[in-house]
Scaffold this active site. Structure first.
Site, PDB file in Angstrom:
ATOM      1  N   THR A 178     -47.764   0.519  14.857  1.00  0.00           N
ATOM      2  CA  THR A 178     -48.921   0.387  15.911  1.00  0.00           C
ATOM      3  C   THR A 178     -50.196   0.603  15.199  1.00  0.00           C
ATOM      4  O   THR A 178     -50.301   0.812  13.868  1.00  0.00           O
ATOM      5  CB  THR A 178     -49.225   1.581  17.046  1.00  0.00           C
ATOM      6  OG1 THR A 178     -49.467   2.574  16.370  1.00  0.00           O
ATOM      7  CG2 THR A 178     -47.788   1.538  17.567  1.00  0.00           C
ATOM      8  N   ASP A 179     -51.587   0.118  15.535  1.00  0.00           N
ATOM      9  CA  ASP A 179     -52.701   0.353  15.099  1.00  0.00           C
ATOM     10  C   ASP A 179     -52.877   1.790  14.251  1.00  0.00           C
ATOM     11  O   ASP A 179     -53.272   1.926  13.406  1.00  0.00           O
ATOM     12  CB  ASP A 179     -53.849  -0.048  15.697  1.00  0.00           C
ATOM     13  CG  ASP A 179     -53.859  -1.496  15.734  1.00  0.00           C
ATOM     14  OD1 ASP A 179     -53.215  -2.291  15.218  1.00  0.00           O
ATOM     15  OD2 ASP A 179     -54.360  -2.084  16.865  1.00  0.00           O
ATOM     16  N   CYS A 180     -52.682   2.903  15.230  1.00  0.00           N
ATOM     17  CA  CYS A 180     -52.667   4.040  14.608  1.00  0.00           C
ATOM     18  C   CYS A 180     -51.594   4.818  14.169  1.00  0.00           C
ATOM     19  O   CYS A 180     -51.570   5.786  13.345  1.00  0.00           O
ATOM     20  CB  CYS A 180     -53.022   5.129  15.931  1.00  0.00           C
ATOM     21  SG  CYS A 180     -52.341   4.751  17.555  1.00  0.00           S
ATOM     22  N   TYR A 181     -50.437   3.996  14.146  1.00  0.00           N
ATOM     23  CA  TYR A 181     -49.226   4.588  13.483  1.00  0.00           C
ATOM     24  C   TYR A 181     -48.408   3.354  12.870  1.00  0.00           C
ATOM     25  O   TYR A 181     -47.423   2.948  13.230  1.00  0.00           O
ATOM     26  CB  TYR A 181     -48.039   5.227  14.472  1.00  0.00           C
ATOM     27  CG  TYR A 181     -48.341   6.563  15.230  1.00  0.00           C
ATOM     28  CD1 TYR A 181     -48.144   7.624  14.549  1.00  0.00           C
ATOM     29  CD2 TYR A 181     -48.980   6.461  16.432  1.00  0.00           C
ATOM     30  CE1 TYR A 181     -48.781   8.757  15.074  1.00  0.00           C
ATOM     31  CE2 TYR A 181     -49.434   7.462  17.142  1.00  0.00           C
ATOM     32  CZ  TYR A 181     -49.138   8.594  16.462  1.00  0.00           C
ATOM     33  OH  TYR A 181     -49.828  10.124  16.978  1.00  0.00           O
TER      34      TYR A 181
END
Ligand code: SF4
Ligand code: SF4
Lengths: 136, 383
Positions: B127-130
């Site tokens: 994901t964007d953050c992970y």
């Protein structure tokens, strides 16, 4: 009864021809556990046979008459007592009374003399502490 | 005479509390009245060590750089929950890899306690953050941020005795059951068992401090399938599987002497859990409860080969003789839970209390007075 046999073949004898006779003429149920045979060189073979005792004796005599060395193996049940939790599960399934657990201390007792090597304890110990070893 | 938990704790702190195991006090109950027992005894230690399938542990792995949102997680090849945030999981005792059914969640928990290295492999969609999508590494007790044992249903109050009336061996979570009722197995510590010494949970509730797997733990809730509807016998003991406890403790402090991974043939993995619970002897009613003896604790014998049909009734004194009579037949009776370990736990807990380091707790909230267990109905589901 069940018996474990270690067979040593001379180079001129191979097992194939004997297996058929043993099953057909001596009514033995054969289970090959380990085989190290090279055609023309002889070798060793570990097998379990199940049949009435007299059939087994006759089968052994037949093999010996063909130059095969036959020695019977005793298999023994061992368990790792250091990891035992004394739950009693193995004693529950032991049909011979070799394994027992009772008052006052409720610790497992194993009387190897009474063991008939049915191997139920190998399956019924939840900690998997039992094993079978073969000795000559 | 009446005592409060606070008064008993004062005695514990000053080293004056009289602590006995439930077996010792059951013996005392033969000669002393409940009134005399309240005078004499302050705390009774109870214990059990048996297979408790509804057990497991929450783990937190810590974050990698760049981080991953772990959605599919395997520990030593065993799939565990990927449904807890990014790097938390819950390892259930019965989690398993069908290819290797005799090593499962309970063994991973045991390996963690023993400090063994475990292979962690996890996948995320990124994901964007992970952004990371895969990780494969080694974890162990010391690399984990937290390892918390949380067991939703432990410590059954009483349990059925299992036998098998069919003509085939049955491999069950009650052990190997031989054909034709050749044996039966039971799984309760009887007069030493925690919830049989406080059958209505007068002193055991949310927050009760206990012995769990060798460490200090707590009761967190009524266990799942908590059942108050089982009939009581004339000694006030429920017959059959009744109340249960949910418990929690720090896995990192536990000892595999008192908690073990296990495998039942053809059933799967489970966990042997050791639990000890102190019971304050507050008044005559509690004194009477903790004096309960094996011959007063009854349970049902059921046929696991035949839909758990009821085939008889027995008590723990009879079971402990090694043979019981069911329908006119003598059956070999053997335990599945370890009385030897339960006794050791009761002694260890007694030692903790006598040394003044372990005081008693009052429930933050009592257990439910009424609670029944519903079956799962199978209803038509529209596609
Ligand atoms: S092999 Fe069979 S008889 Fe021997 S100890 Fe195990 S269960 Fe008992
Ligand atoms: S089943 Fe295993 S752990 Fe239990 S008493 Fe037997 S050997 Fe010990």
């Amino acid at each position: 009864m069940e018996k474990k046999l270690l067979l040593s073949f001379p180079p001129e004898a191979t097992f194939q021809s004997f297996a058929y006779e043993l099953v057909k003429d001596y009514d033995l149920r054969i289970n090959i556990l380990k085989a190290e045979i090279e055609i023309g060189k002889g070798g060793k073979l570990l097998m379990a046979i199940e049949a009435p005792e007299e059939n087994i004796e006759r089968g052994i005599a037949y093999m010996k008459s063909h130059g095969i060395q036959v020695s019977s193996l005793a298999n023994k049940v061992f368990y790792d007592s250091s990891r035992c939790v004394n739950c009693g599960s193995c004693a529950s399934s032991c049909p011979s009374g070799a394994l027992s657990i009772s008052a006052p201390d409720w610790k497992l007792k194993f009387d190897a003399e009474k063991c008939i090597v049915c191997k139920l304890c190998l399956k019924s110990c939840p900690m998997k502490l039992f094993s079978i070893e073969f000795t000559e | 005479m009446k005592k409060t938990v606070a008064e008993i704790n004062e005695k514990i702190r000053s080293g004056k509390a009289v602590v006995m195991t439930a077996e010792e006090v059951a013996e005392l109950g033969r000669t002393l009245s409940p009134a005399e027992i309240v005078e004499k005894v302050d705390v009774v230690t109870t214990a059990t060590f048996g297979a408790m399938c509804s057990s497991g542990a929450f783990l937190n792995f810590g974050h990698t750089e760049p981080p991953i949102r772990m959605e599919r997680i395997e520990l030593n090849g065993v799939r565990v929950s990927g449904g807890l945030a990014a790097v938390d999981t819950y390892v259930g005792a019965t989690d398993c890899n069908p290819e290797r059914p005799d090593y499962g969640g309970s063994h991973i928990i045991e390996d963690i306690i023993n400090g063994k290295d475990i292979v962690l492999e996890a996948w995320g969609k990124g994901t964007d953050c992970y952004p990371r999508r895969h990780v494969r590494t080694i974890i162990n007790r010391d690399t984990l941020n937290e390892a918390i044992l949380y067991n939703p249903r432990n410590c059954y109050q009483n349990y059925n005795v299992a036998t098998n009336g069919t003509d085939k061996i049955k491999y069950t979570y009650m052990g190997t059951l031989l054909p034709h009722m050749h044996n039966c197995s039971y799984s309760s510590a009887g007069e030493l068992s925690p919830l049989l010494n406080d059958p209505e949970c007068r002193t055991i509730g949310l927050g009760t401090r206990i012995f769990l797997g060798g460490a200090v733990g707590y009761v967190t809730w009524n266990g799942t399938q908590f059942n108050t509807t089982k009939p009581n016998n004339e000694h006030g003991v429920p017959i059959g599987n009744a109340r249960t406890l949910a418990v929690v403790g720090n896995l990192k402090e536990m000892d595999t002497e008192f908690i073990r991974g296990a495998y039942f043939e053809k059933y799967g993995t489970t966990m042997y859990v050791g639990i000890g619970i102190p019971i304050p002897v507050l008044d005559e009613d509690m004194a009477r409860r903790v004096s309960i003896r094996n011959d007063q604790i009854e349970t049902n014998v059921v046929d696991y080969g035949n839909g758990c049909a009821h085939v008889g009734r027995t008590n723990y004194a009879a079971l402990r003789t090694g043979e019981i009579e069911v329908a006119g037949k003598r059956i070999k009776a053997t335990p599945l839970s370890s009385l030897d370990k339960a006794r050791r736990i009761a002694e260890v807990l007694k030692g903790w209390i006598e040394s003044g380091e372990f005081t008693l707790t009052e429930p933050v909230r009592p257990m439910p007075a009424e609670s029944a267990v519903k079956p799962l109905k199978i209803t038509q589901v529209e596609d």
